[in-house]
Design an enzyme around this catalytic site. Structure first.
Site, PDB file in Angstrom:
ATOM      1  N   ALA A   1       0.925  -1.131  -0.006  1.00  0.00           N
ATOM      2  CA  ALA A   1       0.058   0.030  -0.229  1.00  0.00           C
ATOM      3  C   ALA A   1       1.041   1.355   0.028  1.00  0.00           C
ATOM      4  O   ALA A   1       2.097   1.179   0.281  1.00  0.00           O
ATOM      5  CB  ALA A   1      -0.916  -0.053   1.162  1.00  0.00           C
ATOM      6  N   PHE A   2       0.365   2.566  -0.464  1.00  0.00           N
ATOM      7  CA  PHE A   2       1.221   3.673  -0.593  1.00  0.00           C
ATOM      8  C   PHE A   2       1.904   3.988   0.729  1.00  0.00           C
ATOM      9  O   PHE A   2       2.646   4.849   0.616  1.00  0.00           O
ATOM     10  CB  PHE A   2       0.200   4.656  -1.326  1.00  0.00           C
ATOM     11  CG  PHE A   2      -0.153   5.732  -0.420  1.00  0.00           C
ATOM     12  CD1 PHE A   2      -1.353   5.458   0.277  1.00  0.00           C
ATOM     13  CD2 PHE A   2       0.610   6.838  -0.274  1.00  0.00           C
ATOM     14  CE1 PHE A   2      -2.022   6.529   1.125  1.00  0.00           C
ATOM     15  CE2 PHE A   2       0.021   7.964   0.562  1.00  0.00           C
ATOM     16  CZ  PHE A   2      -1.253   7.663   1.203  1.00  0.00           C
ATOM     17  N   LYS A   3       1.171   3.617   1.883  1.00  0.00           N
ATOM     18  CA  LYS A   3       1.876   4.110   3.197  1.00  0.00           C
ATOM     19  C   LYS A   3       3.488   3.739   3.161  1.00  0.00           C
ATOM     20  O   LYS A   3       4.075   4.540   3.845  1.00  0.00           O
ATOM     21  CB  LYS A   3       1.118   3.451   4.431  1.00  0.00           C
ATOM     22  CG  LYS A   3      -0.611   3.566   4.384  1.00  0.00           C
ATOM     23  CD  LYS A   3      -0.704   4.938   4.756  1.00  0.00           C
ATOM     24  CE  LYS A   3      -2.209   4.939   5.254  1.00  0.00           C
ATOM     25  NZ  LYS A   3      -3.320   5.105   4.234  1.00  0.00           N
ATOM     26  N   ASP A   4       3.905   2.478   2.375  1.00  0.00           N
ATOM     27  CA  ASP A   4       5.126   2.356   2.387  1.00  0.00           C
ATOM     28  C   ASP A   4       6.133   3.544   2.144  1.00  0.00           C
ATOM     29  O   ASP A   4       7.141   3.566   2.433  1.00  0.00           O
ATOM     30  CB  ASP A   4       5.287   1.137   1.646  1.00  0.00           C
ATOM     31  CG  ASP A   4       4.818  -0.163   2.078  1.00  0.00           C
ATOM     32  OD1 ASP A   4       4.576  -0.328   3.556  1.00  0.00           O
ATOM     33  OD2 ASP A   4       4.231  -1.152   1.603  1.00  0.00           O
TER      34      ASP A   4
ATOM     35  N   LEU B   1       6.382   5.346   5.189  1.00  0.00           N
ATOM     36  CA  LEU B   1       6.804   4.754   6.447  1.00  0.00           C
ATOM     37  C   LEU B   1       7.913   4.010   6.450  1.00  0.00           C
ATOM     38  O   LEU B   1       8.536   3.350   7.392  1.00  0.00           O
ATOM     39  CB  LEU B   1       5.639   3.776   6.960  1.00  0.00           C
ATOM     40  CG  LEU B   1       4.328   4.704   7.724  1.00  0.00           C
ATOM     41  CD1 LEU B   1       2.967   3.879   7.849  1.00  0.00           C
ATOM     42  CD2 LEU B   1       4.899   5.054   9.081  1.00  0.00           C
TER      43      LEU B   1
END
Ligand SMILES: *Cc1c(COP(=O)(O)O)cnc(C)c1O
Length: 495
Positions: free
Chosen positions: A111-114, A117
């Site tokens: 997911a784009f949170k990577d 994060l």
């Protein structure tokens, strides 16, 4: 360069202080005092760089107290081949003659949170050293799914930190639960909480404000910190990929330097689209920022009318990461558009907490209309779009990305604006197998992780390795606690 609070522009912090602190003491969001501009030759220079080099180039202009060689080390670890399954890191795919998809889900949790994060833990860990902080930062997270796993992967084995994630026993999918409970790393902990997301969230907030607990942990050498999406260290890495996408389009000959592009973003907390705005503010040639929502369309209404009103029905949709009625990062946008008027921002935020509603000034309304377009799409429209993108373009997209494609189509129909557009694709379709299979007309779904193989078989598209290999991973975490016992879990882990 210094950072100020959106609610008090006189308190100035260094970048390292802003990142370590997360949120300003007055409850405001820490924001650069001035924004760097791209040098006239910046896009030409970056065009031939790797993604990692582009990240250093952009981030360096915001982080005075970090050296370029330090940032190069972070970018190499955060975006290396052991973390991302394509060397472009955030590749741009052409969908048709003037529509491009920026794939932000090639990282370890799909997911784009990577994108943010993977970088934040390095920035935070280095900030602690710069601030001469001797204690270990214990990152507490309450998650409804995607953020918890991305934070665990980002912080695993990062020096000076440990992370403890609480998720609602009844509030995450079987695959999300397995992703978290199989997490590797020496400094990680995962625990489910009886109840729903609100129970987990309320419990974590209570831990943050538990004074006796803080004192006990300080004795043991720990303090609490947060990896929340309002930390500047999460917004900054997101500016990079919009600039990178523009460079890739130049390099491919799809656009010439200076040509405008529109950017369409599936939006929840307003962090991702805010980063696109900051890229534009730095001088990236961007026309409209198109804000796409699901049935929780509080932002669609706000951008059209200037009235933000969270007093409305909350819907659980098939794009759950956008099921949000308070978009925290919008506060940074208000600060910008008020010309840095902290008193005006304080007024809006006071109205929001008192009545759940505020109305911005005519001046801000005019600026919003100039910068943004907006639209929304319900679950039926989301499903139809996933099915049609697959049939017409053999392109498999997740429900969040589908919302953005749908809203872009609406925007083009309504305005006739055919400017080349970049759609931010925020998750792998394999994270939402049941909705995607449903959209493709499959009615009999397999149990558990079997559904990942099923989507791969139906489409012939390979599942990302981190999801395909889930079934072989060992479950390391089994604990479930009630809200009242979360504190014991913390004390147990931080012995
Ligand atoms: C978090 C998330 C979003 C929303 O991003 P914001 O920065 O909160 O606007 C959209 N799609 C997916 C898949 C997400 O995980």
């Amino acid at each position: 360069m210094y950072y100020v609070s959106t609610r008090n522009r006189n308190a100035r912090l260094t970048a390292a202080e802003a990142i370590a602190q997360g949120l300003a003491a007055d409850g405001g969001l820490l924001t650069p005092e001035v924004f760097p501009l791209l040098a006239p030759n910046a896009l030409d220079s970056m065009k031939d760089m790797s993604y990692q080099q582009r990240a250093v180039y952009v981030m360096n202009s915001y982080l005075d107290d970090f050296s370029a060689s330090e940032l190069s080390g972070f970018a190499a670890s955060a975006y290396g081949p052991d973390k991302f399954d394509v060397k472009e890191v955030a590749p741009v795919r052409a969908v048709d003659g003037n529509t491009y998809c920026l794939e932000l889900w090639h990282g370890p949790t799909c997911a784009f949170k990577d994108m943010a994060l993977q970088m934040l833990p390095h920035l935070l860990s280095a900030s602690l050293v710069k601030n001469d902080e001797k204690k270990t930062a214990c990152i507490l997270v309450a998650t409804s799914g995607d953020t918890g796993k991305a934070a665990l992967e980002g912080f695993r084995d990062v020096k000076g930190t440990c992370i403890l994630v609480f998720y609602p026993k009844d509030g995450v999918s079987a695959i999300q639960e397995l992703q978290m409970n199989t997490q590797e790393g020496e400094n990680v902990g995962v625990c489910s909480v009886v109840g729903n997301f609100d129970d987990a969230q309320t419990g974590v907030k209570k831990l943050f404000s538990d004074e006796p607990l803080r004192e006990e942990l300080a004795k043991r050498g720990y303090f609490f910190s947060s990896a929340n999406s309002i930390n500047w260290g999460r917004v900054l890495p997101q500016i990079v990929y919009y600039i990178s996408a523009y460079c890739d389009l130049m390099k491919a000959g799809s656009i010439n330097k200076g040509d405008l592009i529109n950017i369409c973003v599936p939006t929840g907390n307003f962090g991702n689209i805010l980063a696109a705005y900051y890229a534009k503010k730095m001088g990236l040639p961007v026309g409209k920022l198109i804000c796409a929502s699901n049935s929780n369309n509080v932002l669609t209404d706000f951008l059209r009318t200037g009235v933000y009103d969270r007093n409305r029905t909350f819907y659980n949709t098939m794009s759950p990461s956008m099921d949000i009625l308070i978009s925290s990062n919008l506060e940074r946008m208000l600060y910008e558009l008020s010309g840095g008027d902290d008193a005006e921002v304080r007024r809006y935020m006071a109205d929001l907490s008192a009545s759940g509603r505020y109305e911005v000034s005519d001046a801000i309304k005019a600026k919003l209309t100039g910068l943004f377009a907006s639209g929304y799409c319900d679950d039926a429209g989301t499903q139809e779009t996933i099915g049609r993108m697959w049939r017409e373009h053999k392109y498999l997209i997740d429900p969040h990305t589908a919302v953005a494609f749908r809203v872009l189509e609406q925007y083009r129909r309504e305005t006739g604006d055919q400017t080349p557009a970049v759609v931010a694709s925020t998750a792998s379709p394999f994270k939402f197998c049941d909705s995607v299979l449903g959209a493709l007309g499959v009615t009999e779904l397999r149990e558990g992780t079997g559904i990942i193989d099923q989507l791969a078989e139906v489409t012939g598209v390979a599942a990302p390795a981190p999801l395909a290999s889930l079934k072989d991973k060992t479950v390391r975490f089994h604990q479930t606690v009630t809200r009242e016992h979360m504190v014991d879990q913390v004390l147990e882990m931080l012995r």
